[in-house]
Design a protein around this motif. Sequence first.
Motif, PDB file in Angstrom:
ATOM      1  N   MET A   1      -4.929   0.981   5.594  1.00  0.00           N
ATOM      2  CA  MET A   1      -4.190   1.929   6.441  1.00  0.00           C
ATOM      3  C   MET A   1      -4.445   3.357   5.956  1.00  0.00           C
ATOM      4  O   MET A   1      -4.351   3.660   4.778  1.00  0.00           O
ATOM      5  N   THR A   2      -4.801   4.268   6.879  1.00  0.00           N
ATOM      6  CA  THR A   2      -5.094   5.647   6.541  1.00  0.00           C
ATOM      7  C   THR A   2      -3.947   6.535   6.988  1.00  0.00           C
ATOM      8  O   THR A   2      -3.556   6.510   8.149  1.00  0.00           O
ATOM      9  N   GLU A   3      -3.386   7.320   6.079  1.00  0.00           N
ATOM     10  CA  GLU A   3      -2.310   8.238   6.405  1.00  0.00           C
ATOM     11  C   GLU A   3      -2.711   9.637   5.968  1.00  0.00           C
ATOM     12  O   GLU A   3      -3.107   9.843   4.830  1.00  0.00           O
ATOM     13  N   ILE A   4      -2.628  10.573   6.879  1.00  0.00           N
ATOM     14  CA  ILE A   4      -3.014  11.935   6.580  1.00  0.00           C
ATOM     15  C   ILE A   4      -1.868  12.653   5.887  1.00  0.00           C
ATOM     16  O   ILE A   4      -0.715  12.578   6.302  1.00  0.00           O
ATOM     17  N   ASP A   5      -2.181  13.332   4.820  1.00  0.00           N
ATOM     18  CA  ASP A   5      -1.194  14.045   4.027  1.00  0.00           C
ATOM     19  C   ASP A   5      -0.488  15.102   4.887  1.00  0.00           C
ATOM     20  O   ASP A   5      -1.115  15.793   5.700  1.00  0.00           O
ATOM     21  N   TYR A   6       0.846  15.212   4.738  1.00  0.00           N
ATOM     22  CA  TYR A   6       1.622  16.164   5.528  1.00  0.00           C
ATOM     23  C   TYR A   6       1.146  17.601   5.315  1.00  0.00           C
ATOM     24  O   TYR A   6       1.131  18.417   6.246  1.00  0.00           O
ATOM     25  N   VAL A 214     -12.714   0.084   0.619  1.00  0.00           N
ATOM     26  CA  VAL A 214     -12.085   1.270   1.191  1.00  0.00           C
ATOM     27  C   VAL A 214     -12.736   1.577   2.539  1.00  0.00           C
ATOM     28  O   VAL A 214     -13.961   1.692   2.628  1.00  0.00           O
ATOM     29  N   ASN A 215     -11.923   1.683   3.573  1.00  0.00           N
ATOM     30  CA  ASN A 215     -12.425   2.035   4.902  1.00  0.00           C
ATOM     31  C   ASN A 215     -12.167   3.516   5.155  1.00  0.00           C
ATOM     32  O   ASN A 215     -11.017   3.949   5.225  1.00  0.00           O
ATOM     33  N   ILE A 216     -13.247   4.278   5.257  1.00  0.00           N
ATOM     34  CA  ILE A 216     -13.150   5.724   5.445  1.00  0.00           C
ATOM     35  C   ILE A 216     -13.408   6.033   6.916  1.00  0.00           C
ATOM     36  O   ILE A 216     -14.487   5.741   7.437  1.00  0.00           O
ATOM     37  N   PRO A 217     -12.441   6.606   7.609  1.00  0.00           N
ATOM     38  CA  PRO A 217     -12.626   6.882   9.042  1.00  0.00           C
ATOM     39  C   PRO A 217     -13.576   8.043   9.286  1.00  0.00           C
ATOM     40  O   PRO A 217     -13.755   8.916   8.426  1.00  0.00           O
TER      41      PRO A 217
END
Length: 371
Positions: A1-6, A214-217
């Motif tokens: 799961m990829t979450e972009i830093d705020y 690691v899955n890098i979008p």
Amino acid sequence: MTEIDYYELLEVDRGADASTIKSAYRKLAMKYHPDKNGGCKDNEAKFKAVNEAYDCLKDPQKRAAYDRFGHAAFQNGGGGGSAHDFAGFSDIFESVFGEFMGGGRGGRAQPRRGADLRYDMEITLEEAFHGKSADITIDVTASCDSCHGTGARPGTHAHTCSTCAGHGKVRAQQGFFVVERACPMCNGSGQVIEDPCRDCRGDGRVERTKTLTVNIPAGVDEGTRVRMSGEGEAGPRGAPPGDLYIFLHVKRHAIFEREGTTLFARAPISFTTAALGGTLAIPGLDGRTHELKIPAGIQSGKQLRHRGAGMPVLQGRGHGDLVIQIDVETPTRLSTRQRELLEMFRETETGDECPEAQGFFARLRNAFAGD
């Protein structure tokens, strides 16, 4: 799961003050507001993400929890304001400020979550363009298989600490104040292991090397953070694990420079092409050749834009632009015939061919006319 830093979403540094964060939010909210984007689903999603980030970072307590725990600080709630959401956040707030304020609510000791880990990965600009899947190897403390993380020898179990009655904390009266600290008998765990596991020596954790994928979008940029939930350090004695954060660093490219989703490059052209016009073929990161029309009379420093040939939008649709800056190159080695032709051209010059040069010398003459 990829979450972009705020902080990345709002395009501010982690140390930014409240006014800077508010200003950045207003700018992005105006840019991505649905009323200004004709119902574009990608911009609508971006607008919601920006609002979510600002809702967290504008609140000092939420921001403090986010800085320490990341997105995990709000996994049990989604901002709906329910009692369950508030309780989850208050637990996190207490873990951040509890010791400073003199301890928690007097309940039993809660298991400490495992530490988060950081891994720095270097990728090429091509890999940032297309995305990639990569295997990494890390050394990490993992839950002991022999005791299943309990710390007690198989067939036995931990006992409630008699000193703190399982609370993990003891209190002492000092004048008008009550000071609360971790129990010295059980080190704050609330449990005492009389017969520790031989493999982990009672800690419930062992050192281990493991390989992760690691899955890098597509569309990631320098400093983008990819979160792998539960892949950090194991918590002591069966406590939840921390997270692993992959920080991405993009190598410098030989041709292209990047600014957001826009790709920039410089292209030298001959002075004859600049004068007569032509076509410039540029191989793109997408594997295709992009042709840009060079208008006759183009000057050095002029930029040509090819829309949709830049970097992909992270977690969205579409691409940025490819921008080529033209550098007109003056020939340094001429054949005899070429020199003859240029001499013939110079003899026919009237000055109208280069209006900027003509205008400059006219202004120069006028400036010194009175001397």
